[in-house]
Design an enzyme around this catalytic site. Structure first.
Site, PDB file in Angstrom:
ATOM      1  N   PHE A 192       0.682  -1.145  -0.078  1.00 22.11           N
ATOM      2  CA  PHE A 192       0.103  -0.099   0.056  1.00 22.11           C
ATOM      3  C   PHE A 192       0.902   1.308  -0.166  1.00 22.11           C
ATOM      4  O   PHE A 192       1.608   1.589   0.893  1.00 22.11           O
ATOM      5  CB  PHE A 192      -0.842   0.081   1.210  1.00 22.11           C
ATOM      6  CG  PHE A 192      -2.175   1.165   1.278  1.00 22.11           C
ATOM      7  CD1 PHE A 192      -3.247   0.576   1.135  1.00 22.11           C
ATOM      8  CD2 PHE A 192      -1.763   2.281   1.370  1.00 22.11           C
ATOM      9  CE1 PHE A 192      -4.363   1.473   0.925  1.00 22.11           C
ATOM     10  CE2 PHE A 192      -2.576   3.227   1.493  1.00 22.11           C
ATOM     11  CZ  PHE A 192      -4.016   2.961   1.435  1.00 22.11           C
ATOM     12  N   ILE A 193       0.943   2.099  -1.112  1.00 22.57           N
ATOM     13  CA  ILE A 193       1.492   3.081  -1.243  1.00 22.57           C
ATOM     14  C   ILE A 193       0.976   4.314  -1.750  1.00 22.57           C
ATOM     15  O   ILE A 193       0.046   4.313  -2.666  1.00 22.57           O
ATOM     16  CB  ILE A 193       3.010   2.976  -2.278  1.00 22.57           C
ATOM     17  CG1 ILE A 193       3.770   1.854  -1.657  1.00 22.57           C
ATOM     18  CG2 ILE A 193       3.694   4.198  -2.313  1.00 22.57           C
ATOM     19  CD1 ILE A 193       4.731   1.348  -2.587  1.00 22.57           C
ATOM     20  N   GLN A 210       0.863  12.565   0.220  1.00 23.86           N
ATOM     21  CA  GLN A 210       0.722  11.945   1.451  1.00 23.86           C
ATOM     22  C   GLN A 210       0.198  13.081   2.671  1.00 23.86           C
ATOM     23  O   GLN A 210       0.188  14.091   2.203  1.00 23.86           O
ATOM     24  CB  GLN A 210       2.226  11.563   2.294  1.00 23.86           C
ATOM     25  CG  GLN A 210       2.424   9.857   1.519  1.00 23.86           C
ATOM     26  CD  GLN A 210       3.995   9.540   1.834  1.00 23.86           C
ATOM     27  OE1 GLN A 210       4.722  10.130   2.765  1.00 23.86           O
ATOM     28  NE2 GLN A 210       4.383   8.809   0.989  1.00 23.86           N
ATOM     29  N   LYS A 263      -2.618  13.755   3.258  1.00 27.40           N
ATOM     30  CA  LYS A 263      -3.963  14.528   3.007  1.00 27.40           C
ATOM     31  C   LYS A 263      -5.131  13.832   3.016  1.00 27.40           C
ATOM     32  O   LYS A 263      -6.182  14.249   2.361  1.00 27.40           O
ATOM     33  CB  LYS A 263      -3.607  14.859   1.294  1.00 27.40           C
ATOM     34  CG  LYS A 263      -2.567  15.766   1.188  1.00 27.40           C
ATOM     35  CD  LYS A 263      -2.204  16.287  -0.343  1.00 27.40           C
ATOM     36  CE  LYS A 263      -1.391  17.473  -0.593  1.00 27.40           C
ATOM     37  NZ  LYS A 263      -0.187  17.221  -1.029  1.00 27.40           N
ATOM     38  N   GLY A 264      -4.907  12.639   3.780  1.00 26.51           N
ATOM     39  CA  GLY A 264      -6.253  11.761   3.868  1.00 26.51           C
ATOM     40  C   GLY A 264      -6.442  10.840   2.832  1.00 26.51           C
ATOM     41  O   GLY A 264      -7.460   9.968   2.823  1.00 26.51           O
ATOM     42  N   LEU A 265      -5.640  10.793   1.789  1.00 29.19           N
ATOM     43  CA  LEU A 265      -5.985   9.903   0.587  1.00 29.19           C
ATOM     44  C   LEU A 265      -5.703   8.417   0.983  1.00 29.19           C
ATOM     45  O   LEU A 265      -6.484   7.542   0.460  1.00 29.19           O
ATOM     46  CB  LEU A 265      -4.944  10.366  -0.504  1.00 29.19           C
ATOM     47  CG  LEU A 265      -5.187  11.750  -1.040  1.00 29.19           C
ATOM     48  CD1 LEU A 265      -4.129  12.142  -2.016  1.00 29.19           C
ATOM     49  CD2 LEU A 265      -6.597  11.851  -1.568  1.00 29.19           C
ATOM     50  N   GLY A 266      -4.688   8.127   1.867  1.00 30.86           N
ATOM     51  CA  GLY A 266      -4.184   6.683   2.235  1.00 30.86           C
ATOM     52  C   GLY A 266      -5.447   6.131   2.915  1.00 30.86           C
ATOM     53  O   GLY A 266      -6.238   5.172   2.438  1.00 30.86           O
ATOM     54  N   GLU A 309      -1.145  -7.483   5.321  1.00 32.35           N
ATOM     55  CA  GLU A 309       0.410  -8.197   5.458  1.00 32.35           C
ATOM     56  C   GLU A 309       1.289  -7.290   5.983  1.00 32.35           C
ATOM     57  O   GLU A 309       1.614  -6.142   5.638  1.00 32.35           O
ATOM     58  CB  GLU A 309       1.006  -8.636   3.963  1.00 32.35           C
ATOM     59  CG  GLU A 309       2.289  -9.305   4.049  1.00 32.35           C
ATOM     60  CD  GLU A 309       2.717  -9.770   2.502  1.00 32.35           C
ATOM     61  OE1 GLU A 309       1.893  -9.277   1.733  1.00 32.35           O
ATOM     62  OE2 GLU A 309       3.905 -10.148   2.543  1.00 32.35           O
ATOM     63  N   ASN A 341       2.873  -1.321   8.683  1.00 37.72           N
ATOM     64  CA  ASN A 341       3.825  -0.666   9.600  1.00 37.72           C
ATOM     65  C   ASN A 341       2.856   0.214  10.599  1.00 37.72           C
ATOM     66  O   ASN A 341       1.743   0.189  10.475  1.00 37.72           O
ATOM     67  CB  ASN A 341       4.858   0.198   8.679  1.00 37.72           C
ATOM     68  CG  ASN A 341       4.075   1.252   7.846  1.00 37.72           C
ATOM     69  OD1 ASN A 341       3.094   1.347   8.221  1.00 37.72           O
ATOM     70  ND2 ASN A 341       5.126   1.510   6.785  1.00 37.72           N
TER      71      ASN A 341
HETATM   72  C1  ACO Z   1       0.505  -2.958   4.171  1.00 36.33           C
HETATM   73  C2  ACO Z   1       1.647  -2.056   3.771  1.00 36.33           C
HETATM   74  O1  ACO Z   1       1.954  -1.840   2.720  1.00 36.33           O
HETATM   75  S1  ACO Z   1       2.325  -1.423   5.117  1.00 36.33           S
HETATM   76  C3  ACO Z   1       3.181  -0.159   4.537  1.00 36.33           C
HETATM   77  C4  ACO Z   1       2.538   1.188   4.340  1.00 36.33           C
HETATM   78  N1  ACO Z   1       3.002   1.963   3.048  1.00 36.33           N
HETATM   79  C5  ACO Z   1       4.062   2.866   3.546  1.00 36.33           C
HETATM   80  O2  ACO Z   1       4.687   3.001   4.610  1.00 36.33           O
HETATM   81  C6  ACO Z   1       4.544   3.391   2.319  1.00 36.33           C
HETATM   82  C7  ACO Z   1       5.059   4.841   2.663  1.00 36.33           C
HETATM   83  N2  ACO Z   1       3.931   5.741   3.271  1.00 36.33           N
HETATM   84  C8  ACO Z   1       2.707   5.817   2.427  1.00 36.33           C
HETATM   85  O3  ACO Z   1       2.575   5.209   1.435  1.00 36.33           O
HETATM   86  C9  ACO Z   1       1.789   6.818   3.215  1.00 36.33           C
HETATM   87  O4  ACO Z   1       2.325   7.600   4.094  1.00 36.33           O
HETATM   88  C10 ACO Z   1       0.737   5.788   4.048  1.00 36.33           C
HETATM   89  C11 ACO Z   1      -0.106   4.924   3.264  1.00 36.33           C
HETATM   90  C12 ACO Z   1       1.488   4.956   5.293  1.00 36.33           C
HETATM   91  C13 ACO Z   1      -0.333   6.701   4.567  1.00 36.33           C
HETATM   92  O5  ACO Z   1      -1.061   7.407   3.723  1.00 36.33           O
HETATM   93  P1  ACO Z   1      -1.469   9.056   3.780  1.00 36.33           P
HETATM   94  O6  ACO Z   1      -2.156   9.349   2.453  1.00 36.33           O
HETATM   95  O7  ACO Z   1      -0.267   9.757   3.900  1.00 36.33           O
HETATM   96  O8  ACO Z   1      -2.378   8.915   5.011  1.00 36.33           O
HETATM   97  P2  ACO Z   1      -3.439   9.768   5.270  1.00 36.33           P
HETATM   98  O9  ACO Z   1      -3.025  11.188   4.913  1.00 36.33           O
HETATM   99  O10 ACO Z   1      -4.723   9.275   4.970  1.00 36.33           O
HETATM  100  O11 ACO Z   1      -3.312   9.669   6.926  1.00 36.33           O
HETATM  101  C14 ACO Z   1      -4.055   8.779   7.621  1.00 36.33           C
HETATM  102  C15 ACO Z   1      -3.594   8.692   8.991  1.00 36.33           C
HETATM  103  O12 ACO Z   1      -2.699   7.636   8.959  1.00 36.33           O
HETATM  104  C16 ACO Z   1      -1.653   7.803   9.810  1.00 36.33           C
HETATM  105  N3  ACO Z   1      -0.347   8.152   9.159  1.00 36.33           N
HETATM  106  C17 ACO Z   1      -0.133   8.781   7.974  1.00 36.33           C
HETATM  107  N4  ACO Z   1       1.260   8.860   7.949  1.00 36.33           N
HETATM  108  C18 ACO Z   1       1.822   8.642   8.932  1.00 36.33           C
HETATM  109  C19 ACO Z   1       3.107   8.469   9.430  1.00 36.33           C
HETATM  110  N5  ACO Z   1       4.153   8.796   8.806  1.00 36.33           N
HETATM  111  N6  ACO Z   1       3.549   8.201  10.841  1.00 36.33           N
HETATM  112  C20 ACO Z   1       2.231   7.566  11.683  1.00 36.33           C
HETATM  113  N7  ACO Z   1       1.068   7.716  11.236  1.00 36.33           N
HETATM  114  C21 ACO Z   1       0.874   8.292   9.966  1.00 36.33           C
HETATM  115  C22 ACO Z   1      -2.064   8.963  10.537  1.00 36.33           C
HETATM  116  O13 ACO Z   1      -3.036   8.501  11.645  1.00 36.33           O
HETATM  117  C23 ACO Z   1      -3.028   9.749   9.683  1.00 36.33           C
HETATM  118  O14 ACO Z   1      -4.034  10.382  10.467  1.00 36.33           O
HETATM  119  P3  ACO Z   1      -3.933  11.831  10.676  1.00 36.33           P
HETATM  120  O15 ACO Z   1      -3.142  12.499   9.450  1.00 36.33           O
HETATM  121  O16 ACO Z   1      -5.436  12.347  10.527  1.00 36.33           O
HETATM  122  O17 ACO Z   1      -3.395  12.169  11.883  1.00 36.33           O
END
Ligand code: ACO
Length: 495
Positions: free
Chosen positions: A250-251, A257, A259-262, A285, A288
């Site tokens: 999931f990326i 990032q 912005k609530g898109l994840g 799976e 993190n």
């Molecule tokens: C199953 C897997 O693949 S696990 C691996 C997940 N992927 C990665 O780590 C790759 C790199 N990171 C990413 O792709 C993104 O940062 C993601 C997928 C982890 C999050 O996506 P985003 O679009 O940034 O998340 P989004 O903006 O929707 O945030 C939702 C919530 O996620 C959490 N979150 C997002 N980024 C982080 C971070 N770096 N550290 C801790 N919590 C986080 C927070 O709770 C956040 O809520 P808030 O912003 O209201 O406090």
């Protein structure tokens, strides 16, 4: 000759990724360029590249079809001395990128000008939503579809670059059809110039379908057994068999990032599998911490919309024994299991979200929060309120104990008790933090909806109502057991 340091470049700094699109005058970068989080799976544990000065590795992607182009520049290259020679950057990256990435820059720039302007992402449009004034689309396809496979091959390098311990999937696997891919794209307004496509890649997610083996409840009655044999003897569609759908990679790309898109992408995928009859369980799976947070909050929003989940309560009539096993009936177990099965969640994930929700329903004077001030000046609680809190904490403690039985069993009893208390307090803190996030997210979305209007308002309203008057107060309750505030590290119980 310059020292080794002068010839060494941190690979995370050297590699720069960007999304580009054709422009009337050439090629322009869309949004900002970004560096990877990890490069050790590619360049080794030290994340250093030897043998260059002013090394720049530019990996540019055509923002729509994600056609990649690699260009490597440097001012000086280390002349080989015996076996010491400059790292073969091009050669190493060939293992991670398709051949098309190694085209000449000029050919890439000409190439991305020619695709059809009506190009759309592979698969089928699954949903459209707006966020902060921009339109996003999720496209869903199967890896057995060649167009899906082509994009996945192009973007797979993002997995080792952004997911710790992540590895690429075998796109040539004969069972490729077990992979479903969700692409997240921003859709821009059609531009006045006819050169660029409106789609900008923002992220993706892969989901793997496992067959869900269910042991027959012995003994099978002859009639059941006959039915099973008859079924197996016929032609049947494997994709119709009960399965477990596992979110694997999931990326969301860095420019998109935070912005609530994840969260939106996850919730959409979750909803897809709630409505996918063969899926009996939705799992993840190796999530993190960031993904865990996102998922906990999204699952909480989802469950709070179910009346049967809202109806789950702490049974305050349950007495706490002075010694012996903790009671099993603090919350109606059969009702919990029915909601869990309906929500297709794995037992531990469901238990966590339920505990979090029930914590938010505790009376205010005993509800754990995150602020140390509250700990210094605890509110007075009635005996009933203290009892309710103790029941909730007992339920949490029991699950954590079961989950960590082996590790805790290795400790002496006083240490074991202290460790368990510490873990429970840490989880309390974490739940309080997540409940605040959930509330803030609802507020943000409600504001967004107010701006946009639309159907989603109803869903948010239901979840807000469920959370009303019951959300975490942002303060940390004085710990009965005198625990110090614990670190924010969330998953003590997962160790
Ligand atoms: C199953 C897997 O693949 S696990 C691996 C997940 N992927 C990665 O780590 C790759 C790199 N990171 C990413 O792709 C993104 O940062 C993601 C997928 C982890 C999050 O996506 P985003 O679009 O940034 O998340 P989004 O903006 O929707 O945030 C939702 C919530 O996620 C959490 N979150 C997002 N980024 C982080 C971070 N770096 N550290 C801790 N919590 C986080 C927070 O709770 C956040 O809520 P808030 O912003 O209201 O406090």
């Amino acid at each position: 000759m310059a020292s080794d340091d002068a010839w060494s470049t941190p690979s995370n700094d050297a590699l720069l990724l960007s999304l580009v699109s054709p422009s009337p005058t050439g090629v322009k970068t869309v949004g900002h360029s970004f560096h990877p989080k990890f490069t050790y799976p590619i360049f080794g544990d030290s994340e250093e590249i030897f043998g260059y000065q002013d090394l720049e590795i530019n990996l540019r992607y055509n923002a729509s079809d994600m056609r990649p182009n690699l260009s490597i520049t440097y001012s000086k290259k280390f002349p080989a001395v015996g076996e010491t020679e400059a790292t073969d950057v091009d050669g190493i990256l060939r293992e991670f990128l398709p051949d098309i990435a190694f085209q000449k820059k000029k050919d890439f720039e000409t190439g991305i000008k020619s695709p059809r302007q009506d190009w759309t992402p592979p698969g089928k449009l699954a949903t459209t939503f707006s966020s902060h004034g921009n339109t996003f689309e999720v496209w869903k396809g199967n890896l057995a579809d060649l167009a899906v496979k082509q994009v996945v091959k192009r973007i797979q390098i993002l997995v080792p670059l952004f997911i710790e311990g992540g590895s690429a999937i075998d796109v040539d696997d004969p069972d490729a059809d077990r992979w479903t891919v969700f692409f997240l794209y921003q859709k821009k307004e059609a531009s006045s110039d006819s050169t660029s496509n409106p789609y900008v890649f923002a992220g993706y997610c892969t989901v793997y379908r496992f067959f869900h083996f269910r042991l027959p409840t012995p003994p099978l009655s002859p009639s059941e057994s006959d039915v099973e044999k008859a079924t197996l003897a016929q032609d049947f569609d494997l994709s119709e068999l009960p399965c477990r759908s596992r979110i694997s990679q999931f990326i969301v790309l860095p420019p998109f990032q935070g912005k609530g898109l994840g969260s939106r992408l996850y919730s959409h995928i979750f909803e897809q599998y709630i409505n996918h009859a063969p899926t009996v369980e939705i799992t993840v799976e190796d999530p993190n911490e960031a993904f865990d947070d996102l998922r906990d909050v999204a699952d909480l929003h989802y469950l709070r919309q179910l009346p049967e989940f809202q109806a789950l309560r702490i049974n305050t009539a349950v007495a706490i024994p002075k010694a012996g096993a903790a009671p099993n009936n603090i919350v109606d177990r059969a009702a919990c299991e029915a909601v869990r099965v309906k929500a297709k969640m794995a037992p531990r994930q469901f238990a966590r979200v339920l505990e979090m929700h029930l914590m938010s329903t505790l009376p205010e004077p005993v509800r754990p929060g995150i602020s140390p001030e509250e700990k210094a000046a605890p509110k007075s609680a009635t005996a009933e309120q203290e009892h309710e809190y103790r029941l909730w904490r007992l339920m949490l403690k029991k699950r954590i104990y079961k989950h960590n039985k082996d590790a805790l069993g290795e400790l002496e009893i006083p240490e074991r008790i202290a460790k368990l208390e510490e873990t429970v307090s840490s989880v309390e803190f974490d739940y309080a933090r997540l409940l605040i996030r959930a509330e803030e997210q609802l507020k943000d979305r409600a504001e967004e909806q107010l701006k946009n209007g639309g159907e989603e308002q109803k869903k948010i309203g239901a979840a807000t109502a469920a959370a009303n008057g019951s959300a975490a107060n942002g303060k940390r309750k004085a710990a009965e057991d005198g625990d110090e505030p614990v670190s924010k590290k969330a998953r003590v119980e997962d160790e």
